[in-house]
Design a protein around this motif. Structure first.
Motif, short mmCIF file in Angstrom:
data_model
loop_
_atom_site.label_atom_id
_atom_site.label_comp_id
_atom_site.label_asym_id
_atom_site.label_seq_id
_atom_site.Cartn_x
_atom_site.Cartn_y
_atom_site.Cartn_z
N ALA A 19 -9.01 0.18 2.95
CA ALA A 19 -7.69 0.13 2.04
C ALA A 19 -7.97 0.24 0.66
O ALA A 19 -7.53 0.90 -0.32
N LEU A 20 -9.05 -0.32 -0.03
CA LEU A 20 -9.45 -0.42 -1.24
C LEU A 20 -9.97 1.00 -1.36
O LEU A 20 -9.78 1.60 -2.70
N LEU A 21 -10.74 1.43 -0.52
CA LEU A 21 -11.30 2.91 -1.04
C LEU A 21 -10.23 3.99 -1.11
O LEU A 21 -10.28 4.73 -1.87
N TRP A 22 -9.43 3.89 -0.11
CA TRP A 22 -7.98 4.71 0.12
C TRP A 22 -7.04 4.62 -1.18
O TRP A 22 -6.62 5.56 -1.91
N TRP A 23 -7.27 3.35 -1.85
CA TRP A 23 -6.54 2.97 -3.02
C TRP A 23 -6.94 3.68 -4.26
O TRP A 23 -6.35 4.52 -4.97
N LEU A 24 -8.26 3.67 -4.35
CA LEU A 24 -8.95 4.07 -5.40
C LEU A 24 -9.04 5.63 -5.28
O LEU A 24 -9.14 6.51 -6.58
N ALA A 25 -9.13 6.35 -4.17
CA ALA A 25 -9.04 7.80 -4.08
C ALA A 25 -7.84 8.36 -3.94
O ALA A 25 -7.70 9.58 -4.02
N ASP A 26 -6.63 7.42 -4.10
CA ASP A 26 -5.37 7.95 -4.01
C ASP A 26 -5.28 8.74 -2.74
O ASP A 26 -4.61 10.00 -2.57
N ASP A 27 -5.92 8.31 -1.79
CA ASP A 27 -5.81 9.05 -0.47
C ASP A 27 -4.49 8.77 0.26
O ASP A 27 -4.06 7.83 0.44
#
Length: 128
Positions: free
Chosen positions: A9-17
């Motif tokens: 969730a953190l990675l997807w948030w930061l990447a606007d995934d």
């Protein structure tokens, strides 16, 4: 609401995934919610990057603490109590990163924002 981000969730948030659901996106963006990022997520990101499994993390690893702070998220350290609780959680979910996140969610009374349905077996409150 007090929310703990699972690593994805953190990675997807930061990447606007787009993999981050609309509900999860609203939860993170809601100013009344307090969002936590565990030291376990930093450990997981760095470990996977070092093993070549997460090459996209190269740009965030050197500044992850600063990035987390700039997003308005709070750092959640791993305590002795978290580690002990993680060892005694129910279920057969063996991922140590997930077990620590679940233990932190339980002890700190946080809702874990995760797509991993196995997390529920560990007894943590999960939302997506």
């Amino acid at each position: 609401m007090r929310v703990l981000l699972d690593t994805h969730a953190l990675l997807w948030w930061l990447a606007d995934d787009p993999s981050l659901s609309a509900t999860a996106r609203r939860t993170i963006a809601e100013v009344d919610n307090t969002i936590f990022v565990s030291a376990a997520s930093a450990w997981e990101i760095a470990t996977k990057f070092a093993k070549g499994k997460l090459p996209t993390a190269e740009t965030i690893i050197p500044n992850l603490a600063q990035i987390v702070a700039e997003e308005g998220f709070l750092h959640l350290p791993i305590t002795i109590d978290h580690m002990i609780r993680s060892a005694f959680l129910p279920g057969d979910h063996r991922d140590p990163f997930d077990r620590i996140l679940a233990a932190q969610g339980i002890i700190e009374e946080l809702v874990l924002l995760s797509t991993d349905e196995k997390m529920r077996e560990l007894g943590v409150s999960v939302s997506w």
